[in-house]
Scaffold this motif. Structure first.
Motif, PDB file in Angstrom:
ATOM      1  N   ALA B  77      12.826   0.720   2.535  1.00 13.44           N
ATOM      2  CA  ALA B  77      12.715   1.621   1.459  1.00 13.44           C
ATOM      3  C   ALA B  77      14.123   2.052   0.980  1.00 13.44           C
ATOM      4  N   ARG B  78      15.255   2.266   1.758  1.00 12.14           N
ATOM      5  CA  ARG B  78      16.488   2.227   1.342  1.00 12.14           C
ATOM      6  C   ARG B  78      16.846   1.184   0.337  1.00 12.14           C
ATOM      7  N   LEU B  79      16.855   0.061   0.959  1.00 15.50           N
ATOM      8  CA  LEU B  79      17.109  -1.019  -0.026  1.00 15.50           C
ATOM      9  C   LEU B  79      16.315  -1.175  -1.353  1.00 15.50           C
ATOM     10  N   LEU B 114      -1.400   8.863   0.590  1.00 19.53           N
ATOM     11  CA  LEU B 114      -1.181   7.505   0.235  1.00 19.53           C
ATOM     12  C   LEU B 114      -0.022   6.947   0.197  1.00 19.53           C
ATOM     13  N   HIS B 115       0.770   7.718  -0.896  1.00 21.65           N
ATOM     14  CA  HIS B 115       2.170   7.438  -1.252  1.00 21.65           C
ATOM     15  C   HIS B 115       2.932   7.697  -0.114  1.00 21.65           C
ATOM     16  N   ARG B 116       2.696   8.634   0.745  1.00 18.34           N
ATOM     17  CA  ARG B 116       3.605   9.044   1.774  1.00 18.34           C
ATOM     18  C   ARG B 116       3.358   8.010   3.044  1.00 18.34           C
ATOM     19  N   PHE B 121       5.861   3.564   5.752  1.00 19.23           N
ATOM     20  CA  PHE B 121       5.832   2.112   6.048  1.00 19.23           C
ATOM     21  C   PHE B 121       7.028   1.591   5.788  1.00 19.23           C
ATOM     22  N   LEU B 122       7.364   1.758   4.649  1.00 19.46           N
ATOM     23  CA  LEU B 122       8.904   1.118   4.084  1.00 19.46           C
ATOM     24  C   LEU B 122      10.025   1.530   4.651  1.00 19.46           C
ATOM     25  N   SER B 139       5.436  -1.619  13.251  1.00 21.36           N
ATOM     26  CA  SER B 139       4.230  -0.806  13.307  1.00 21.36           C
ATOM     27  C   SER B 139       4.101   0.799  12.953  1.00 21.36           C
ATOM     28  N   ALA B 140       4.217   0.809  12.012  1.00 23.11           N
ATOM     29  CA  ALA B 140       4.638   2.313  11.835  1.00 23.11           C
ATOM     30  C   ALA B 140       3.514   3.097  11.061  1.00 23.11           C
ATOM     31  N   GLY B 141       2.392   3.290  12.206  1.00 21.33           N
ATOM     32  CA  GLY B 141       1.246   4.113  11.716  1.00 21.33           C
ATOM     33  C   GLY B 141       0.633   3.605  10.146  1.00 21.33           C
TER      34      GLY B 141
END
Lengths: 150, 150
Positions: B77-79, B114-116, B121-122, B139-141
């Motif tokens: 996400a940061r990248l 969904l966005h969150r 995830f990212l 494996s982030a939920g």
DNA sequence: CCATATAGGACTCTGCACGTACGATATCAG
DNA sequence: CTGATATCGTACGTGCAGAGTCCTATATGG
């Protein structure tokens, strides 16, 4: 920039509208007036959705669109795919012989995994998740409730 | 169309390259030659990454770029945010008063969820997941633990 | 001093998202 | 039958963002 287009926004709204009225035919004008969407654009999108089998249509006066399937069976992936074409989180997903990935790309494998994750995510999320307000779409155990603004 | 741009591809490759050589400075030319990326573009991206603090740079001869943080601590996400700007799965995420969402948008709430999910995830997926081949990325939920195996 | 490398711009080109427009067709109401 | 309403199909135009190029300044090492 990793975003859906307005087409998908409109399609989602239209599908949500139709999902709430599964037994009647609704004209594009109805929906466009209800949510102030540009009518011609919405008509184009509905045409596409019809062509992809997500809605059924009836022509003529009193005609309109009706949702084709159970909202719980329509995945977001399918909807996005219908409106925007194939989902490709990264460029080199569907080819295998991309100019970047000729054997030397070090991130291909892992990125493919990420792509599949995302795809599964969108496959699991259905229209029903979007339509029904209270529904938790796919185990939302994430507490990121703060500051979405800006 | 829900895809990352080439910039992110290049950034990922560059970061992966630097992540494997955390102790030395690598020139943009090195990386561009290694993976046949257009040098000026890569330089622009590295400039951005430097500006965002993801890499550190040294000018002059024998200069180059070096990864700034532990790859396991750099989220995708940061990248992506650094290279492409804020992630917005849908248009009306960051505003709150979007033209579409003036009180009547029926899908706003669920779509925000969904966005969150996507964002989390990212956030959970790190550079290390991309660099290290064997690692299971995040494996982030995100749900859908369907065993996607290559 | 000179070669090498990044820093930081500005700039062009291209493709796609987005919206528009027009004619054809099918159905219902009178 | 005729007119109104709606979708169907397709084609066109505009604007913006992605993708890539180029130039000058600056810092470092030999």
């Amino acid at each position: 920039m990793l975003s859906l287009t307005k087409k998908t926004d409109y399609a989602l709204i239209a599908m949500a509208y139709l999902a709430e009225r599964p037994s009647q035919f609704c004209s594009a004008r109805q929906i466009s007036q209800e949510y102030s969407l540009p009518l011609p654009v919405l008509m184009n999108i509905l045409k596409t959705l019809n062509h992809e089998g997500l809605v059924v249509s009836t022509r003529g006066a009193k005609g309109g669109y009706k949702i084709a399937d159970d909202p719980a069976k329509v995945s977001l992936a399918r909807l996005i795919d219908a409106v925007e074409g194939p989902i490709r989180f990264v460029q080199c997903v569907g080819k295998g012989e991309d100019d970047l990935c000729v054997g030397s790309c070090p991130i291909r494998g892992p990125v493919l995994k990420l792509h599949r994750k995302l795809n599964d995510f969108l496959e699991a999320a259905t229209l029903a998740d979007v339509v029904v307000p209270g529904t938790e779409p796919a185990s939302a155990g994430v507490g990121t409730e703060s500051g979405v603004e800006t």
